[in-house]
Design an enzyme around this catalytic site. Sequence first.
Site, mmCIF file in Angstrom:
data_model
loop_
_atom_site.group_PDB
_atom_site.id
_atom_site.type_symbol
_atom_site.label_atom_id
_atom_site.label_comp_id
_atom_site.label_asym_id
_atom_site.label_seq_id
_atom_site.Cartn_x
_atom_site.Cartn_y
_atom_site.Cartn_z
ATOM 1 N N ARG A 121 51.809 11.122 153.716
ATOM 2 C CA ARG A 121 53.137 10.527 153.484
ATOM 3 C C ARG A 121 53.080 9.168 152.791
ATOM 4 N NH1 ARG A 121 53.560 12.723 158.463
ATOM 5 N NH2 ARG A 121 54.645 14.711 158.416
ATOM 6 N N LYS A 143 57.012 5.450 138.635
ATOM 7 C CA LYS A 143 57.311 6.877 138.422
ATOM 8 C C LYS A 143 56.004 7.641 138.428
ATOM 9 C CE LYS A 143 61.319 7.051 135.363
ATOM 10 N NZ LYS A 143 61.689 7.627 134.047
ATOM 11 N N GLU A 185 55.206 3.260 121.302
ATOM 12 C CA GLU A 185 55.898 2.839 122.534
ATOM 13 C C GLU A 185 55.968 1.303 122.582
ATOM 14 O OE1 GLU A 185 57.373 4.768 124.729
ATOM 15 O OE2 GLU A 185 56.405 6.733 124.680
ATOM 16 N N LYS A 227 58.652 -4.153 130.310
ATOM 17 C CA LYS A 227 58.737 -3.030 131.250
ATOM 18 C C LYS A 227 58.974 -3.547 132.671
ATOM 19 C CE LYS A 227 58.187 1.222 132.877
ATOM 20 N NZ LYS A 227 57.712 2.564 132.645
ATOM 21 N N GLU A 237 66.716 3.935 137.492
ATOM 22 C CA GLU A 237 67.111 4.761 136.352
ATOM 23 C C GLU A 237 68.610 4.822 136.071
ATOM 24 O OE1 GLU A 237 65.851 7.965 133.619
ATOM 25 O OE2 GLU A 237 64.539 7.277 135.211
ATOM 26 N N ARG A 241 67.521 0.962 132.653
ATOM 27 C CA ARG A 241 66.260 1.682 132.497
ATOM 28 C C ARG A 241 66.382 2.764 131.424
ATOM 29 N NH1 ARG A 241 61.751 2.617 137.165
ATOM 30 N NH2 ARG A 241 60.258 3.706 135.868
ATOM 31 N N ASN A 245 64.570 4.939 126.961
ATOM 32 C CA ASN A 245 64.553 6.261 126.327
ATOM 33 C C ASN A 245 64.869 6.217 124.843
ATOM 34 O OD1 ASN A 245 63.824 7.842 128.510
ATOM 35 N ND2 ASN A 245 65.901 7.784 129.319
ATOM 36 N N HIS A 248 63.557 8.775 122.507
ATOM 37 C CA HIS A 248 63.004 9.847 123.333
ATOM 38 C C HIS A 248 63.840 11.124 123.356
ATOM 39 C CE1 HIS A 248 60.106 6.891 124.504
ATOM 40 N NE2 HIS A 248 59.511 7.717 125.353
ATOM 41 N N HIS A 252 61.600 14.007 122.544
ATOM 42 C CA HIS A 252 61.325 15.127 123.459
ATOM 43 C C HIS A 252 61.676 16.457 122.799
ATOM 44 C CE1 HIS A 252 61.642 12.319 127.176
ATOM 45 N NE2 HIS A 252 60.380 12.509 126.836
ATOM 46 N N HIS A 265 52.832 12.338 122.130
ATOM 47 C CA HIS A 265 54.144 11.865 122.577
ATOM 48 C C HIS A 265 54.663 10.700 121.715
ATOM 49 C CE1 HIS A 265 57.389 10.706 125.215
ATOM 50 N NE2 HIS A 265 56.849 9.502 125.357
HETATM 51 N N1 LIG Z 1 55.068 7.493 134.742
HETATM 52 C C1 LIG Z 1 55.626 7.012 133.660
HETATM 53 O O1 LIG Z 1 56.509 6.159 133.718
HETATM 54 C C2 LIG Z 1 55.121 7.485 132.337
HETATM 55 C C3 LIG Z 1 55.465 6.779 131.166
HETATM 56 C C4 LIG Z 1 54.930 7.211 129.954
HETATM 57 C C5 LIG Z 1 54.078 8.313 129.921
HETATM 58 N N2 LIG Z 1 53.773 8.983 131.074
HETATM 59 C C6 LIG Z 1 52.859 10.129 131.065
HETATM 60 O O2 LIG Z 1 51.612 9.706 130.555
HETATM 61 C C7 LIG Z 1 50.936 10.831 130.000
HETATM 62 C C8 LIG Z 1 50.314 10.416 128.676
HETATM 63 O O3 LIG Z 1 49.406 9.394 128.932
HETATM 64 P P1 LIG Z 1 48.359 8.921 127.816
HETATM 65 O O4 LIG Z 1 49.039 8.817 126.504
HETATM 66 O O5 LIG Z 1 47.697 7.735 128.380
HETATM 67 O O6 LIG Z 1 47.381 10.165 127.676
HETATM 68 P P2 LIG Z 1 46.132 10.683 128.584
HETATM 69 O O7 LIG Z 1 46.196 10.143 129.924
HETATM 70 O O8 LIG Z 1 46.096 12.162 128.419
HETATM 71 O O9 LIG Z 1 44.892 10.072 127.803
HETATM 72 C C9 LIG Z 1 44.662 10.471 126.466
HETATM 73 C C10 LIG Z 1 43.201 10.752 126.203
HETATM 74 O O10 LIG Z 1 42.520 9.507 126.095
HETATM 75 C C11 LIG Z 1 41.294 9.556 126.803
HETATM 76 N N3 LIG Z 1 40.998 8.185 127.232
HETATM 77 C C12 LIG Z 1 41.655 7.467 128.165
HETATM 78 N N4 LIG Z 1 41.204 6.211 128.201
HETATM 79 C C13 LIG Z 1 40.237 6.123 127.268
HETATM 80 C C14 LIG Z 1 39.408 5.067 126.816
HETATM 81 N N5 LIG Z 1 39.541 3.826 127.293
HETATM 82 N N6 LIG Z 1 38.497 5.339 125.853
HETATM 83 C C15 LIG Z 1 38.415 6.584 125.319
HETATM 84 N N7 LIG Z 1 39.183 7.610 125.690
HETATM 85 C C16 LIG Z 1 40.090 7.389 126.656
HETATM 86 C C17 LIG Z 1 41.544 10.513 127.919
HETATM 87 O O11 LIG Z 1 40.333 11.092 128.341
HETATM 88 C C18 LIG Z 1 42.499 11.531 127.303
HETATM 89 O O12 LIG Z 1 41.786 12.589 126.717
HETATM 90 C C19 LIG Z 1 51.957 11.934 129.883
HETATM 91 O O13 LIG Z 1 51.706 12.898 130.870
HETATM 92 C C20 LIG Z 1 53.278 11.236 130.158
HETATM 93 O O14 LIG Z 1 54.223 12.101 130.764
HETATM 94 C C21 LIG Z 1 54.276 8.569 132.267
HETATM 95 ZN ZN LIG Z 2 57.539 7.640 126.068
#
Ligand SMILES: NC(=O)c1ccc[n+]([C@@H]2O[C@H](COP(=O)([O-])OP(=O)(O)OC[C@H]3O[C@@H](n4cnc5c(N)ncnc54)[C@H](O)[C@@H]3O)[C@@H](O)[C@H]2O)c1
Ligand SMILES: [Zn+2]
Length: 375
Positions: A121, A143, A185, A227, A237, A241, A245, A248, A252, A265
Amino acid sequence: MKKITVELANPYTCLIERGALRHAGTLAKKYVEEGNRAVIVTTAPIRKHCGAAVEASLRQEGVSFHVLEMRDGERYKNLSTVEDLAVRLTQLGADRGTVILALGGGVVGDVAGFLAAIYMRGISVLQLPTTLVAMIDSAIGGKTGVNLKTGKNLAGAFHHPRAVLIDPEALTTLPEREYRSGLSEAIKYGIIRQPGLYQLFEQRGEEIRRREPAVLDPVIADCVRAKAEIVAADEKESDLRRILNFGHTFGHALEATTEYRHFLHGEAVAWGMIAACHLAVRLRRLRAETARTLIQTILKTARPLPSIPATASAVLAHTATDKKMRSGVLHFVLPRDIGTVEIVRNVPAAAALEAVREIIQLSQNSKQMNGQAEL
Ligand SMILES: NC(=O)c1ccc[n+]([C@@H]2O[C@H](COP(=O)([O-])OP(=O)(O)OC[C@H]3O[C@@H](n4cnc5c(N)ncnc54)[C@H](O)[C@@H]3O)[C@@H](O)[C@H]2O)c1
Ligand SMILES: [Zn+2]
């Protein structure tokens, strides 16, 4: 070391410093009680790049820890990964005092954050982001969650980290395309509320693209501040917030139309921001000249962008099913000027369709212009 606090009822700090991962143990020690443990959640490739520094620092500080690797990539951001990690936590004897260290990009951050939200939990999590997206966006704000077969991010929880440790040096090894996707971003924060940040992109865009610390580190700090402020002002949200978007709704839709395989993305968001500029001009809410400047800076920052292999009507159909849409009415975050956006409701579908046509056309032109626009 820069400290930016997310001012919530339970505030937490985002620490930004080059080389910070080498001091992760000092931070962890504050949260891992005597006799308890840290569990690093990461993936094998990320561990290869960033793990040694963190593990050495934990050892040096005498914090006992385990490492749980999950598989790398968005397709493993699902409930079965979370279940697998939770089972492994119980096998390690993890209890409510165990602290999770989420070491990775947004995927690891979302999965490990969600794991921390539900394990017994709720246990503490520290976010140690290693991608630009994670540093400026996903690690902050609480999130967490995973994808379902029926859509992205459909299962999740709000669960804030106890702290976020940001080490821009980790970006040195990030693949070029991932880095640029993160830059989209970053420029978004400039356009929605930080004209000074936007100007950095306009004036020092090349240095930012080259990841030069002198300008990249302040960019990261500005984004984190934006942020953190937005999250604090509007935790759950609603309108403030929602301005996050920007780009986006169309973004999306572009991702969904191409089944999440064509764009990263941030690349889809870059096209989405450009479409939003066109739409704002069409609705007479933004000067054409300002739109041109914005579009140019977005393109210079994000290029090369993959072209758009879809028809405008297919993209629009996905826009209409975006989960952010309320009761059949299209609403968009649109720029008013550099550094200000507004939420515009009841946008006529015809205007949105034209805006999508414009980006499709632009993507085809740029393909012809430099032959290299596609990755
Ligand atoms: N929670 C939120 O508020 C929020 C906001 C934006 C995005 N997201 C989520 O984040 C995800 C995307 O995250 P991302 O863009 O970081 O992609 P990711 O986490 O898939 O990382 C991208 C790639 O980079 C590699 N990598 C990571 N760090 C590295 C480093 N320092 N050196 C070399 N390679 C490295 C990883 O192995 C991976 O293959 C999506 O699932 C999205 O929905 C969440
Ligand atoms: Zn985004």
